[in-house]
Design a protein around this motif. Structure first.
Motif, mmCIF file in Angstrom:
data_model
loop_
_atom_site.group_PDB
_atom_site.id
_atom_site.type_symbol
_atom_site.label_atom_id
_atom_site.label_comp_id
_atom_site.label_asym_id
_atom_site.label_seq_id
_atom_site.Cartn_x
_atom_site.Cartn_y
_atom_site.Cartn_z
ATOM 1 N N THR A 52 36.260 -2.344 -47.255
ATOM 2 C CA THR A 52 35.337 -2.436 -46.112
ATOM 3 C C THR A 52 36.021 -1.793 -44.920
ATOM 4 O O THR A 52 37.249 -1.847 -44.801
ATOM 5 C CB THR A 52 35.002 -3.905 -45.798
ATOM 6 O OG1 THR A 52 34.389 -4.493 -46.952
ATOM 7 C CG2 THR A 52 34.046 -4.016 -44.618
ATOM 8 N N ILE A 53 35.219 -1.167 -44.086
ATOM 9 C CA ILE A 53 35.779 -0.511 -42.900
ATOM 10 C C ILE A 53 36.762 -1.451 -42.193
ATOM 11 O O ILE A 53 36.452 -2.606 -41.925
ATOM 12 C CB ILE A 53 34.670 -0.085 -41.932
ATOM 13 C CG1 ILE A 53 33.812 1.023 -42.555
ATOM 14 C CG2 ILE A 53 35.237 0.400 -40.604
ATOM 15 C CD1 ILE A 53 32.602 1.412 -41.723
ATOM 16 N N GLY A 54 37.949 -0.913 -41.951
ATOM 17 C CA GLY A 54 38.991 -1.715 -41.314
ATOM 18 C C GLY A 54 40.008 -2.281 -42.278
ATOM 19 O O GLY A 54 41.094 -2.703 -41.869
ATOM 20 N N ASP A 55 39.666 -2.291 -43.578
ATOM 21 C CA ASP A 55 40.605 -2.813 -44.577
ATOM 22 C C ASP A 55 41.776 -1.851 -44.789
ATOM 23 O O ASP A 55 41.661 -0.645 -44.543
ATOM 24 C CB ASP A 55 39.901 -3.029 -45.920
ATOM 25 C CG ASP A 55 38.979 -4.239 -45.898
ATOM 26 O OD1 ASP A 55 39.034 -4.990 -44.910
ATOM 27 O OD2 ASP A 55 38.213 -4.414 -46.871
ATOM 28 N N GLU A 56 42.882 -2.383 -45.312
ATOM 29 C CA GLU A 56 44.040 -1.601 -45.709
ATOM 30 C C GLU A 56 44.503 -2.064 -47.094
ATOM 31 O O GLU A 56 44.412 -3.261 -47.409
ATOM 32 C CB GLU A 56 45.187 -1.743 -44.708
ATOM 33 C CG GLU A 56 44.871 -1.181 -43.325
ATOM 34 C CD GLU A 56 46.067 -1.280 -42.390
ATOM 35 O OE1 GLU A 56 47.080 -1.893 -42.801
ATOM 36 O OE2 GLU A 56 46.003 -0.736 -41.273
ATOM 37 N N PRO A 123 28.850 -6.868 -39.793
ATOM 38 C CA PRO A 123 29.439 -6.684 -38.463
ATOM 39 C C PRO A 123 30.200 -7.928 -38.026
ATOM 40 O O PRO A 123 29.839 -9.054 -38.382
ATOM 41 C CB PRO A 123 28.213 -6.446 -37.564
ATOM 42 C CG PRO A 123 27.071 -7.071 -38.305
ATOM 43 C CD PRO A 123 27.379 -6.873 -39.768
ATOM 44 N N VAL A 124 31.224 -7.716 -37.261
ATOM 45 C CA VAL A 124 32.010 -8.835 -36.746
ATOM 46 C C VAL A 124 31.239 -9.525 -35.630
ATOM 47 O O VAL A 124 30.804 -8.887 -34.669
ATOM 48 C CB VAL A 124 33.379 -8.344 -36.230
ATOM 49 C CG1 VAL A 124 34.173 -9.495 -35.644
ATOM 50 C CG2 VAL A 124 34.148 -7.676 -37.364
ATOM 51 N N ASN A 159 26.073 -11.899 -28.951
ATOM 52 C CA ASN A 159 24.729 -12.245 -28.469
ATOM 53 C C ASN A 159 24.840 -12.817 -27.057
ATOM 54 O O ASN A 159 25.227 -13.962 -26.869
ATOM 55 C CB ASN A 159 24.084 -13.262 -29.401
ATOM 56 C CG ASN A 159 22.669 -13.663 -28.967
ATOM 57 O OD1 ASN A 159 22.140 -13.141 -27.985
ATOM 58 N ND2 ASN A 159 22.065 -14.573 -29.695
ATOM 59 N N LYS A 160 24.474 -12.007 -26.061
ATOM 60 C CA LYS A 160 24.596 -12.440 -24.661
ATOM 61 C C LYS A 160 23.236 -12.765 -24.047
ATOM 62 O O LYS A 160 23.084 -12.803 -22.829
ATOM 63 C CB LYS A 160 25.302 -11.355 -23.847
ATOM 64 C CG LYS A 160 26.698 -11.041 -24.382
ATOM 65 C CD LYS A 160 27.370 -9.910 -23.635
ATOM 66 C CE LYS A 160 28.023 -10.401 -22.372
ATOM 67 N NZ LYS A 160 28.878 -9.379 -21.740
ATOM 68 N N LYS A 161 22.244 -13.037 -24.888
ATOM 69 C CA LYS A 161 20.915 -13.365 -24.369
ATOM 70 C C LYS A 161 20.939 -14.723 -23.668
ATOM 71 O O LYS A 161 21.614 -15.646 -24.092
ATOM 72 C CB LYS A 161 19.898 -13.388 -25.504
ATOM 73 C CG LYS A 161 19.610 -12.025 -26.124
ATOM 74 C CD LYS A 161 18.557 -12.139 -27.214
ATOM 75 C CE LYS A 161 18.261 -10.784 -27.833
ATOM 76 N NZ LYS A 161 17.248 -10.881 -28.922
ATOM 77 N N ILE A 162 20.161 -14.801 -22.572
ATOM 78 C CA ILE A 162 20.079 -16.040 -21.796
ATOM 79 C C ILE A 162 18.624 -16.332 -21.443
ATOM 80 O O ILE A 162 17.766 -15.442 -21.478
ATOM 81 C CB ILE A 162 20.910 -15.965 -20.498
ATOM 82 C CG1 ILE A 162 20.448 -14.775 -19.639
ATOM 83 C CG2 ILE A 162 22.393 -15.884 -20.798
ATOM 84 C CD1 ILE A 162 21.087 -14.723 -18.258
ATOM 85 N N THR A 163 18.356 -17.583 -21.110
ATOM 86 C CA THR A 163 17.062 -17.977 -20.566
ATOM 87 C C THR A 163 17.296 -18.801 -19.309
ATOM 88 O O THR A 163 18.358 -19.424 -19.150
ATOM 89 C CB THR A 163 16.239 -18.791 -21.572
ATOM 90 O OG1 THR A 163 17.009 -19.947 -21.982
ATOM 91 C CG2 THR A 163 15.882 -17.971 -22.794
ATOM 92 N N TRP A 164 16.304 -18.802 -18.418
ATOM 93 C CA TRP A 164 16.398 -19.545 -17.158
ATOM 94 C C TRP A 164 15.458 -20.737 -17.216
ATOM 95 O O TRP A 164 14.319 -20.626 -17.679
ATOM 96 C CB TRP A 164 16.021 -18.660 -15.968
ATOM 97 C CG TRP A 164 16.940 -17.500 -15.762
ATOM 98 C CD1 TRP A 164 16.762 -16.221 -16.209
ATOM 99 C CD2 TRP A 164 18.181 -17.497 -15.053
ATOM 100 N NE1 TRP A 164 17.815 -15.422 -15.834
ATOM 101 C CE2 TRP A 164 18.702 -16.170 -15.119
ATOM 102 C CE3 TRP A 164 18.905 -18.467 -14.379
ATOM 103 C CZ2 TRP A 164 19.909 -15.823 -14.529
ATOM 104 C CZ3 TRP A 164 20.111 -18.123 -13.786
ATOM 105 C CH2 TRP A 164 20.594 -16.810 -13.861
ATOM 106 N N ASN A 165 15.926 -21.864 -16.728
ATOM 107 C CA ASN A 165 15.115 -23.068 -16.638
ATOM 108 C C ASN A 165 15.048 -23.477 -15.173
ATOM 109 O O ASN A 165 16.087 -23.630 -14.518
ATOM 110 C CB ASN A 165 15.751 -24.188 -17.490
ATOM 111 C CG ASN A 165 14.842 -25.379 -17.634
ATOM 112 O OD1 ASN A 165 14.402 -25.956 -16.644
ATOM 113 N ND2 ASN A 165 14.569 -25.761 -18.863
ATOM 114 N N PHE A 166 13.824 -23.664 -14.646
ATOM 115 C CA PHE A 166 13.672 -23.954 -13.220
ATOM 116 C C PHE A 166 12.354 -24.689 -12.983
ATOM 117 O O PHE A 166 11.434 -24.634 -13.810
ATOM 118 C CB PHE A 166 13.692 -22.648 -12.408
ATOM 119 C CG PHE A 166 12.636 -21.657 -12.826
ATOM 120 C CD1 PHE A 166 11.417 -21.584 -12.172
ATOM 121 C CD2 PHE A 166 12.865 -20.792 -13.888
ATOM 122 C CE1 PHE A 166 10.449 -20.688 -12.567
ATOM 123 C CE2 PHE A 166 11.912 -19.883 -14.288
ATOM 124 C CZ PHE A 166 10.693 -19.834 -13.630
#
Length: 396
Positions: A52-56, A123-124, A159-166
């Motif tokens: 796998t990509i990155g392996d040695e 993916p990592v 995953n940097k998704k956020i939601t706002w609560n107000f």
């Protein structure tokens, strides 16, 4: 005769032995060359690799025979962009695809090959560990905005998704985190929370929602009642005050009394500014200056509308081009000499904190105009300080 023959044979044998001995000494001759052990083959420990990509992976080559004199080998990759190989046989997977790793002996050029397949793999995923806000406490009035900035941690989280609560009834917020106070709330407290999609981590900004922001000034929503308090509703008429005093007057008809039982000061105050220890506004608020009052008459930025609420006439002031938020200021009239209200429900009179000369102070006056039912006019002249007007505070 026999004796002679035996002696002749002995002499011949001696000569023969001497000749052999002289030949074995090889005096002055060259040393014969050493025998070279040549390479006969080379073999890898494996002929197939799936990476796998990155392996040695380290390949090892066995050169035969074991006692071969020259066991040096070289390594090559047919597609070095897919996988590279070092001089020691270490294969590094770089991109998806296939390549052939070849080992070659220096002696004899014997070879062996390993077919390498490189896959992209999963993916990592970098998990979120928290979130912060640039502001955690803020005081604002209806009509004001504040830019909140949410920072998801770590910076390289997948995953940097956020939601706002107000509280939607008093606040709004766009996708960038720009908060707008649309009104006030019972108790004056509200909160905006940001929540991460990954892990549901939360950060909160606590707001104190007080007053209404109009044309750069934060106004109290209601008039002053007893000193240090606001009336209950926006359409309630406040208490009356003489300029420079925190003594309130209440009553009806021709009967009016002061909060401390004192008599009406017919001479008026000669102070040049309203004393801070006599300011009737609640904590966190103060009397507006004349300049602050005049911002309400700025026709380029403020709408003025004459309109009744619950049978109480008064003026709505709001930022131009908006419908909310606004302040409603009752047309409470003026208290003459502590005896009666003049122009009640027809004109509004409210003190400013500054003066013009001795015993003259500025005030705001407004009333309905005859042009249309909702048209009105405002004036900011000075009057004797012995008048009785109401107070609308601004936030400090």
């Amino acid at each position: 005769m026999k004796k002679l023959l035996f002696m002749a044979a002995a002499i011949a044998l001696s000569l023969t032995l001497a000749a052999c001995e002289n030949g074995n000494n090889n005096d002055g001759g060259e040393t014969p060359p050493p025998i070279t052990v040549l390479v006969e083959s080379v073999a890898l420990n494996t002929n197939e690799l799936a990476l796998t990509i990155g392996d040695e992976e380290l390949l090892s080559a066995t050169v035969l025979p074991e006692n071969a004199d020259n066991k040096q080998v070289t390594w090559t990759s047919s597609s070095p962009l897919v996988a590279s190989v070092t001089d020691e046989g270490l294969v590094k997977a770089l991109t998806a695809g296939t390549t052939t790793i070849t080992v070659t002996t220096e002696d004899g050029g014997f070879t062996d090959e390993c077919e390498v397949t490189v896959e992209s793999g999963e993916p990592v995923v970098i998990p979120v560990t928290g979130v912060t806000l640039n502001v955690t406490e803020h005081k604002m009035s209806a009509g004001e905005t504040l830019q909140l900035i949410a920072t998801v941690l770590p910076a390289n989280a997948t995953n940097k998704k956020i939601t706002w609560n107000f509280p939607v009834e008093v606040m709004s917020i766009d996708e960038t985190g720009l908060v707008r106070a649309e009104g006030t709330i019972q108790g004056g407290k509200a909160a905006v929370a940001v929540i991460t999609d990954d892990g549901e981590f939360t950060a909160v900004c606590h707001f104190a929602l007080e007053g209404v922001y109009i044309n750069g000034v934060r106004w109290a929503e209601r008039s002053v009642g007893a000193a240090g308090t606001f009336v209950k509703d926006i359409f309630d008429t406040g208490h009356y005050y003489q300029w420079g005093k925190n003594i309130s007057w209440t009553g009806s008809g021709n009967t009016w009394t002061s909060s401390d039982g004192s008599a009406w000061d017919s001479t008026g105050s000669a102070e040049t500014t309203w004393p801070s220890d006599a300011d009737p506004c609640p904590a966190g608020y103060r009397l507006p200056t004349r300049a602050e009052m005049q911002t309400l008459a700025d026709s380029d930025n403020v709408e003025q509308i004459w309109l009744p609420i619950n049978g109480v006439n008064g003026a709505f002031f709001l930022n131009k081009g908006t419908s909310v938020p606004a302040i409603f200021v009752p047309a409470s009239g003026s208290l003459l000499m502590g005896m009666m209200v003049n122009f009640g429900n027809q004109e509004g009179y409210y003190w400013a904190s500054d003066t013009e000369g001795s015993k003259y102070a500025y005030r705001m006056k407004f009333n309905q105009l005859l042009d249309t039912p909702t048209s009105m006019g405002t004036d900011f002249g000075s009057v004797p300080t012995n008048n009785g007007y109401q107070v609308r505070c601004v936030m400090e």
